[in-house]
Design a protein around this motif. Structure first.
Motif, PDB file in Angstrom:
ATOM      1  N   VAL A  78       0.843  -1.193   0.000  1.00 17.37           N
ATOM      2  CA  VAL A  78       0.000   0.000   0.000  1.00 17.37           C
ATOM      3  C   VAL A  78       0.884   1.252   0.000  1.00 17.37           C
ATOM      4  O   VAL A  78       1.907   1.292   0.694  1.00 17.37           O
ATOM      5  CB  VAL A  78      -0.938   0.008   1.226  1.00 17.37           C
ATOM      6  CG1 VAL A  78      -1.793   1.282   1.243  1.00 17.37           C
ATOM      7  CG2 VAL A  78      -1.829  -1.231   1.222  1.00 17.37           C
ATOM      8  N   ARG A  82      -0.928   7.173   1.333  1.00 17.75           N
ATOM      9  CA  ARG A  82      -2.344   6.959   1.625  1.00 17.75           C
ATOM     10  C   ARG A  82      -2.557   6.546   3.083  1.00 17.75           C
ATOM     11  O   ARG A  82      -3.574   6.874   3.685  1.00 17.75           O
ATOM     12  CB  ARG A  82      -2.916   5.903   0.678  1.00 17.75           C
ATOM     13  CG  ARG A  82      -2.898   6.330  -0.793  1.00 17.75           C
ATOM     14  CD  ARG A  82      -3.740   5.377  -1.626  1.00 17.75           C
ATOM     15  NE  ARG A  82      -5.139   5.442  -1.240  1.00 17.75           N
ATOM     16  CZ  ARG A  82      -6.002   4.437  -1.349  1.00 17.75           C
ATOM     17  NH1 ARG A  82      -5.592   3.261  -1.799  1.00 17.75           N
ATOM     18  NH2 ARG A  82      -7.253   4.582  -0.977  1.00 17.75           N
ATOM     19  N   GLU A  86      -4.789   8.659   5.690  1.00 17.48           N
ATOM     20  CA  GLU A  86      -5.859   8.052   6.483  1.00 17.48           C
ATOM     21  C   GLU A  86      -5.717   8.413   7.956  1.00 17.48           C
ATOM     22  O   GLU A  86      -6.701   8.733   8.635  1.00 17.48           O
ATOM     23  CB  GLU A  86      -5.833   6.527   6.311  1.00 17.48           C
ATOM     24  CG  GLU A  86      -6.968   5.803   7.019  1.00 17.48           C
ATOM     25  CD  GLU A  86      -8.345   6.215   6.509  1.00 17.48           C
ATOM     26  OE1 GLU A  86      -9.271   6.305   7.330  1.00 17.48           O
ATOM     27  OE2 GLU A  86      -8.483   6.444   5.283  1.00 17.48           O
ATOM     28  N   THR A  94      -6.742   5.481   2.857  1.00 18.12           N
ATOM     29  CA  THR A  94      -7.146   4.141   2.435  1.00 18.12           C
ATOM     30  C   THR A  94      -8.637   3.881   2.634  1.00 18.12           C
ATOM     31  O   THR A  94      -9.228   3.059   1.941  1.00 18.12           O
ATOM     32  CB  THR A  94      -6.344   3.072   3.196  1.00 18.12           C
ATOM     33  OG1 THR A  94      -6.395   3.361   4.599  1.00 18.12           O
ATOM     34  CG2 THR A  94      -4.885   3.062   2.741  1.00 18.12           C
ATOM     35  N   ILE A 104      -6.867   0.484   9.195  1.00 22.40           N
ATOM     36  CA  ILE A 104      -6.276   0.512   7.854  1.00 22.40           C
ATOM     37  C   ILE A 104      -6.691  -0.767   7.125  1.00 22.40           C
ATOM     38  O   ILE A 104      -6.728  -1.839   7.711  1.00 22.40           O
ATOM     39  CB  ILE A 104      -4.741   0.619   7.934  1.00 22.40           C
ATOM     40  CG1 ILE A 104      -4.301   1.768   8.868  1.00 22.40           C
ATOM     41  CG2 ILE A 104      -4.154   0.809   6.545  1.00 22.40           C
ATOM     42  CD1 ILE A 104      -4.711   3.143   8.424  1.00 22.40           C
ATOM     43  N   SER A 106      -6.897  -2.698   2.956  1.00 17.67           N
ATOM     44  CA  SER A 106      -6.681  -2.654   1.513  1.00 17.67           C
ATOM     45  C   SER A 106      -7.005  -4.009   0.895  1.00 17.67           C
ATOM     46  O   SER A 106      -6.208  -4.946   0.978  1.00 17.67           O
ATOM     47  CB  SER A 106      -5.232  -2.272   1.172  1.00 17.67           C
ATOM     48  OG  SER A 106      -5.017  -2.357  -0.225  1.00 17.67           O
TER      49      SER A 106
END
Length: 332
Positions: A78, A82, A86, A94, A104, A106
């Motif tokens: 990631v 980002r 966040e 994210t 978090i 993804s």
């Protein structure tokens, strides 16, 4: 196990240094109130992640963990900008700024959180592994939790089902010595957490969680077992965190001398010592790595600070869309 070459050591050093400096910057931003809410830092535990990533196949393997979860998604691929966004609540984050430090996530990079409920991710990790077995993907799920979560009933239910169905999952307890501020010795009548696996006849054992090579060796064996269809493994990574449970932790339960003793076996220092001893890099090359890390962290901060906060409309967009209730139209 994949060979631990010069290139691996240099990557480990750059990656772990980035994770450490990224979170050092987060601590500073938290004090400035640019990062709000809770903030749980990973300083000292980087070898657990570095060693695991060396053993994983990032094209199909998954990872899930608790709320000390900022650097794992960076390791999984990631964009760190980002992650920083966040944490600062920005729309470029994210989760569009609505997850924050503890959540978090993804899907693209197979990182499934970021869970605030203690031990809540353990059965979810087993469920992800069930999905891989059902669909025949060949993937393995790394399911991380802390020593405090090892006392949750959900762990035992997940262990039982994972062994019964031979799920492709590796359960990893990151034993950093303290469940929040409570030492392991005060939470159970046994201190070898890995032995919980014996009750389910699950392969299990302790690992030096301050050394990425030892982690990689243990994780490779566990992942290979899972990928063969032989079921789960339970590993106890014996590690240490240099900072408090969260930024609000006064750390009255341990001495500064104890922390300093563990810093003598800092995973980043261990890797750097090998690089220097084996002459894998010159001093100028080491300094170039350190400068790249510093520049990237500053780039992350700049990106996050220049990103906008979410619009109020986003509150409605991320809940649900109901056809017969047109009063909150969605834009996403």
């Amino acid at each position: 196990m994949k060979e631990v070459t010069k290139e691996v050591y240099l990557k480990w050093y750059e990656d772990m240094l980035l994770w450490r400096k990224f979170e050092d910057k987060l601590a500073a931003l938290y004090i400035q109130q640019k990062v709000r809410g809770f903030l749980h830092l990973y300083n000292g535990q980087e070898a657990v992640l570095a060693g695991a990533l060396h053993a994983m196949d990032l094209t199909k393997d998954k990872m899930i963990t608790a709320y000390r979860n900022h650097v794992q998604p960076i390791g999984m691929g990631v964009d760190p900008r980002r992650i920083m966004a966040e944490l600062m609540g920005k729309v470029t984050g994210t989760s569009k700024g609505m997850g924050g430090s503890m959540h978090i996530f993804s899907k693209e990079h197979r990182f499934y959180g970021g869970h605030g409920i203690v031990g809540g991710q353990i059965p979810v990790g087993a469920g992800l592994a069930f999905g891989d077995k059902y669909n025949g993907t060949g993937g393995v799920t790394m399911t991380y939790f802390g020593d405090g979560a090892a006392r949750q009933g959900s762990l035992h239910e997940a262990f039982n089902m994972a062994m019964l169905w031979k799920l492709p999952v590796v359960f990893i307890v990151e034993n950093n010595g303290y469940a929040m501020g409570t030492s392991v010795e005060r939470t159970a009548n046994h201190t070898d957490i890995w032995k919980l696996g014996l009750g389910y006849e699950m392969p299990c054992g302790p690992v030096d969680g301050m050394n990425p090579v030892k982690v990689a060796e243990a994780m490779t064996e566990a992942i290979d077992r899972a990928r063969r269809g032989d079921g789960p493994t339970f590993l106890e990574m014996k590690t240490y965190r240099y900072r408090g449970h969260s930024m609000s932790d006064a750390q009255l339960y341990r001495s500064k001398d104890e922390v300093e003793e563990y810093k003598k076996i800092d995973p980043i220092t261990q890797v750097l010592d090998v690089i220097k001893d084996q002459k894998y890099a010159t001093q100028e090359e080491i300094e170039a790595i350190e400068q790249r890390v510093k520049d990237l962290v500053e780039e992350c901060v700049k990106f996050a600070e220049e990103s906008p906060y979410p619009e109020i409309q986003q509150l409605y967009d991320v809940v649900y869309d109901q056809e017969n209730y047109p009063f909150t139209p969605h834009k996403l």
